[in-house]
Design an enzyme around this catalytic site. Structure first.
Site, mmCIF file in Angstrom:
data_model
loop_
_atom_site.group_PDB
_atom_site.id
_atom_site.type_symbol
_atom_site.label_atom_id
_atom_site.label_comp_id
_atom_site.label_asym_id
_atom_site.label_seq_id
_atom_site.Cartn_x
_atom_site.Cartn_y
_atom_site.Cartn_z
ATOM 1 N N TYR A 155 0.926 -1.138 -0.027
ATOM 2 C CA TYR A 155 0.093 -0.033 -0.118
ATOM 3 C C TYR A 155 0.792 1.309 -0.023
ATOM 4 C CZ TYR A 155 -3.518 3.421 1.617
ATOM 5 O OH TYR A 155 -4.522 4.492 1.703
ATOM 6 N N ASP A 250 9.390 2.919 -0.078
ATOM 7 C CA ASP A 250 8.322 3.664 0.700
ATOM 8 C C ASP A 250 8.264 3.080 2.396
ATOM 9 O OD1 ASP A 250 6.000 4.518 1.880
ATOM 10 O OD2 ASP A 250 4.435 3.576 0.612
ATOM 11 N N LYS A 278 4.141 9.224 8.970
ATOM 12 C CA LYS A 278 3.817 8.768 10.444
ATOM 13 C C LYS A 278 4.959 9.413 11.279
ATOM 14 C CE LYS A 278 1.781 4.486 8.457
ATOM 15 N NZ LYS A 278 0.461 4.388 9.012
#
Ligand SMILES: Cc1ncc(COP(=O)(O)O)c(C=O)c1O
Length: 438
Positions: A155, A250, A278
């Site tokens: 994702y 990523d 994050k």
């Protein structure tokens, strides 16, 4: 894939949560602002949080849980860390957003550049999604090619081009690709199988000199926890170099969680570009992309690739990120994450197997996961063999016993510097009791 919800039996006090969620359903699509929060795949109603502190979350009915979601990763130093809160309190008096340069952007940039081996320049944005969609444009601008290679089950946020065989909520809800994504937007997205270098090699051969970039989660967290093999990462690096294709890690989830220098330092691989999110926002909305100077110089206004943001680099978010990364730099932090997380996952796996359940799982630093299948799980297809209905029952049982796990069999778990041995022991005991019930 079929998702079977567990029966929503509960002995928890949940009256207030239920009332608030019922109202939320009339106001917000599905009652939430991000799909996995809705508990659709594990059954029952979501718990409505009132506050978080250290390794704990507290709901509106007064229940307390050991939290292994950590706001999906950012809470690595523990929720509401007093030093982060103090820094934010001081900053907020000076304003929340300037829409103009501030020195805090340099401070956070220098920390990122100093710690992440491959990053020479960085651009801050507001979310992981924004970082990943921007880096895709950059890879295309730099290589003058259009095609993108991603891995099934990984994702990278919800930009159109990435919604092809994506993990996270897309996997959780069993959705194929999303309606509303024009075929043209995904026509240039190629997919390969994680940990399968041959599938990558074949894709390169079939698309010679056409692939702008390869993007991957260097440790998968969005199909559950799936570590890469060293050969896979090394092979990818080589294939990208050989084909004039950019390699992007990523690290929105793994960044500063797997190691001080992120997953790329842990595995000793140098990508061309990296996305972050994050942890670098310390609980406020931040994302970033960075990499080699010659590539980053393409980004406006240094170069022609356009990307901008009203709130990008805002002083509040920069402050939370700086303080969080400062705390993480203290001696023993990554050792603590590795130790508590190792003890936790070993305890869960042992308890599950003793109770007769087929299980596999693992951890790296403060990231962990397990599947209800014998394994091994090396890619998304392997993960789909796990018993998701059983996970739903396990999730509910743990909730009843004061443990908050990600409400999906396809999400990794996270620990923090605030998690103690006592929290882990409580969790393993709760798991032992739950394994006997499900
Ligand atoms: C690896 C990865 N990339 C990108 C994203 C998207 O980040 P955000 O939710 O901040 O948009 C996520 C979110 O979980 C992620 O795990």
């Amino acid at each position: 894939m079929a998702v079977v919800a567990a029966p929503p039996k509960t002995t928890l006090k949940t009256e207030k949560s239920e009332k608030i969620f019922k109202e939320a359903l009339t106001l917000l699509p599905g009652g939430v602002n991000s799909p996995v929060r809705a508990f659709k795949s594990v059954g029952g109603q979501p718990i409505i949080f009132e506050r978080v502190e250290g390794p704990y979350c507290f709901d509106v009915d007064g229940n307390k849980y050991v939290d292994y979601v950590g706001s999906w990763g950012p809470a690595i130093v523990g929720h509401a860390h007093p030093e982060v809160t103090e820094a934010l309190t001081e900053q907020i008096k000076k304003g929340t957003s300037y829409g103009a340069p501030c020195e805090l952007e340099n401070v956070l940039a220098k920390i990122v550049i100093d710690r992440v081996p491959s990053i020479e320049m960085v651009r801050f944005v507001n979310s992981g999604t924004e970082a990943c969609l921007s880096v895709l444009r950059l890879m295309r601008a730099y290589t003058k090619r259009d095609k993108l290679l991603k891995f099934v089950g990984c994702y990278h946020g919800h930009a159109d081009s990435y919604l092809v065989q994506a993990g996270s909520g897309v996997a959780t809800l069993g959705l194929p690709d999303s309606p509303g994504v024009p075929a043209a937007s995904t026509a240039a997205t190629l997919t390969a199988t994680y940990n399968d270098l041959e599938s990558v090699r074949q894709t390169f051969e079939a698309n010679k000199d056409e692939i702008a970039g390869v993007i991957l989660e260097p440790v998968v967290g969005n199909s559950g926890f799936i570590p890469p093999t060293q050969e896979f990462l090394e092979g990818l690096r080589q294939l990208c170099t050989d084909n004039g294709t950019l390699l992007c890690f990523d690290e929105v989830m793994t960044g500063f969680r797997i190691a001080k220098g992120c997953a790329q330092e842990h595995f000793g691989i140098t990508p061309d570009l990296t996305t972050l999110g994050k942890v670098i926002g310390g609980g406020l909305p931040v994302g970033a992309y960075g990499g080699r100077r010659d590539i980053m110089q393409m980004v406006a206004p240094a170069g022609p690739m356009y990307q901008a943001g009203t709130l990008s680099g805002n002083p509040l978010a920069m402050t939370a990120g700086i303080k969080t990364l400062e705390i993480l730099d203290r001696p023993g932090t990554y050792e603590h994450l590795d130790k508590v997380t190792g003890k936790l996952i070993q305890g869960i796996l042992d308890a599950g197997r003793e109770a007769g359940h087929e299980m596999c799982g693992g951890h790296i630093s403060g990231m962990f996961g397990f599947f209800f299948t014998k394994g091994p799980v090396n890619c998304f297809e392997d993960a789909t063999k796990a018993d998701t209905a059983k996970f739903g029952r396990f999730h509910r049982g743990m909730l009843e016993k004061g443990v908050y796990l990600a409400p999906s069999a396809y999400e990794a778990g996270f620990t923090s510097l605030a998690h103690t041995d006592a929290d882990v022991e409580h969790t393993i005991q709760a798991a032992r009791e739950t394994f006997a019930e499900i």
